[in-house]
Design a protein around this motif. Sequence first.
Motif: not given
Length: 119
Positions: A43-46, A10-14
Motif C-alpha cells: 500500500k505504501g509503495a503504491n 511511510i508504509g508497507s513494501l511487499n
Amino acid sequence: MNNRVYITVIGSLNMDLVVQASRYPLAGETLAGTEFNMIPGGKGANQAVAASRSGAATCMVGCVGQDAFGRVLLDSLSQAGVNVNGIHRLAKISTGIASILVEENGDNRIIIVPGQMLA
C-alpha cells in the motif's frame, strides 16, 4: 516561491505474488493457474509511485530485507522517481510478500506475510 509539492510516504513494501485462475480452489483441491506474476507493491509503495507520477517530489520510508525481493522493490521505486533514501535494508529480515489469487472474473483473495526474522 517554490510551488513544488513534497510528499513523504511511510508504509508497507511487499512483493505481490499474483496467480490467476479460472476460480478459487476448494479446500484440499489442487487447481492449475493460468498466469503468474511478481509485481512490486504494498500500500505504501503504491501510494509513493502514484504521488511521484502525479509530479510530486516523493520520498518513501519503510523497510525491506536484504534479499532479491527487497532489491526489486527499491529498483522499481527508483525507476518511478521515488527517493528511496528512507528505505532501510535489514540483514536478518525477509521482505514482505502478498500472495494474491485472482479469479478470471476479477475477484481476488489476498494473504499478506510481513517481513519476518530469518533463522
